[in-house]
Design an enzyme around this catalytic site. Structure first.
Site, mmCIF file in Angstrom:
data_model
loop_
_atom_site.group_PDB
_atom_site.id
_atom_site.type_symbol
_atom_site.label_atom_id
_atom_site.label_comp_id
_atom_site.label_asym_id
_atom_site.label_seq_id
_atom_site.Cartn_x
_atom_site.Cartn_y
_atom_site.Cartn_z
ATOM 1 C CB THR A 93 -0.950 -0.010 1.212
ATOM 2 O OG1 THR A 93 -1.684 -1.239 1.207
ATOM 3 C CG2 THR A 93 -1.933 1.145 1.181
ATOM 4 C CE1 TYR A 119 0.540 -9.373 1.623
ATOM 5 C CE2 TYR A 119 2.260 -7.715 1.403
ATOM 6 C CZ TYR A 119 0.961 -8.117 1.197
ATOM 7 O OH TYR A 119 0.072 -7.268 0.582
ATOM 8 C CE LYS A 123 -1.319 -7.631 4.121
ATOM 9 N NZ LYS A 123 -0.853 -6.347 3.537
ATOM 10 C CB ILE A 138 -1.546 -6.204 7.669
ATOM 11 C CG1 ILE A 138 -0.801 -6.841 8.862
ATOM 12 C CG2 ILE A 138 -0.675 -5.142 6.990
ATOM 13 C CD1 ILE A 138 0.507 -7.518 8.506
#
Length: 290
Positions: A44, A132, A160, A202
């Site tokens: 992000t 992740y 994540k 997250i």
């Protein structure tokens, strides 16, 4: 080690450079709103278009501004293992509390390649590592069996998982037997994951609705299922609109509307299509965010 609403921070830009002033203000905004931890220079945060030095600038700025009031997790993903080790070591030296490391993108390693990638990194740095998995962006899916192998390494402490699939959460929890924390990487299913055993989320949405996301996570941790799901239902229109175009296009537009940042993105990311403006603005007003 980390729990609750963990915001995947955007990286404010000004004249195609990192806007350090507004980045510092975002840290203060999140601490005031109750966000539980911060991720700097992740997906992000447009890490894919940040230079090495810019990633370090973002990580260092967030750590310095947070002043140990909330944990800071550094996004240190790099495709080459040796480059990832170098960036993770530098983040550790700046004082990051953990590193969030996405699977390599585009090159499509095997499961054994993923295991060796992460195990080499873990052996090279003295910092907690959060795996992740986001196959929708990387074309690489780290399977639960590989996660279970990696969970045996002492400083690999979490994952994540962004597939949003409840069966994936259940598989990881079953195979890892509590040796690793699972974090939702999908805002649309985060509440259900929290209530089913995830440690936190997250979140992209937390950039905009920081207070509500923190409250939703607090309710889940208190086992208040009804309260948690009520907030999730309230946030669902926002969740959906923040992904009508590639992240972080919609969230930066929303934050610009809120007066938090200027809204600039770095090419090849472009501004939110005008056809989505009215709907997103309406949702922001309904949530009393503007």
């Amino acid at each position: 080690m980390f729990s609750g609403s963990i915001v995947a921070l955007v990286t404010p830009m000004r004249n195609d450079s990192v806007d350090v002033h507004h980045l510092r203000e975002l840290v203060e905004f999140h601490i005031a709103k109750g966000t539980h931890a911060l991720v700097a220079a992740g997906t992000t945060g447009e890490a894919g278009t940040l230079s090495h030095s810019e990633k370090l600038l973002v990580i260092k700025t967030v750590i310095e501004q947070a002043k140990e009031r909330v944990p800071v997790i550094a996004g240190t993903a790099m495709n080459a293992t040796k480059d990832c080790i170098e960036l993770t070591q530098q983040a550790m030296e700046y004082g990051a509390h953990a590193a969030l490391i996405m699977t390599p993108a585009y090159i499509k390693p095997t499961q054994e390649g993923l295991y060796l990638h992460y195990s080499h990194i873990a052996q090279s740095v003295a910092i907690p590592i959060i795996l992740y998995n986001v196959p929708g962006r990387t074309a690489c899916d780290m399977l639960p069996e590989t996660v279970a192998r990696l969970a045996k390494i002492s400083n690999i402490i979490g994952i994540k998982e962004a597939t949003g699939q409840m069966t994936r959460l259940q598989q990881i929890l079953r195979l890892c037997e509590g040796s690793i924390d699972v974090y939702s990487g999908d805002d649309l299913t985060a509440a259900q994951w929290l209530l089913a055993g995830a440690k936190g989320v997250i979140s992209v949405t937390a950039n905009v609705a920081a207070k509500l996301m923190a409250k939703m996570c607090d309710l889940a941790m208190d086992d208040d299922q009804a309260g948690c799901l009520r907030i999730q239902e309230q946030l669902m229109p926002l969740h959906e609109l923040l992904f009508v175009e590639s992240n972080p296009i919609p969230v930066k537009w929303a934050m610009n509307k809120m007066g938090l940042i200027g809204g600039e993105l770095r090419l090849p990311m472009t501004e939110l299509s005008e056809k989505h403006h009215q709907a997103l603005e309406k949702v922001l007003k309904n949530l009393e965010l503007i």
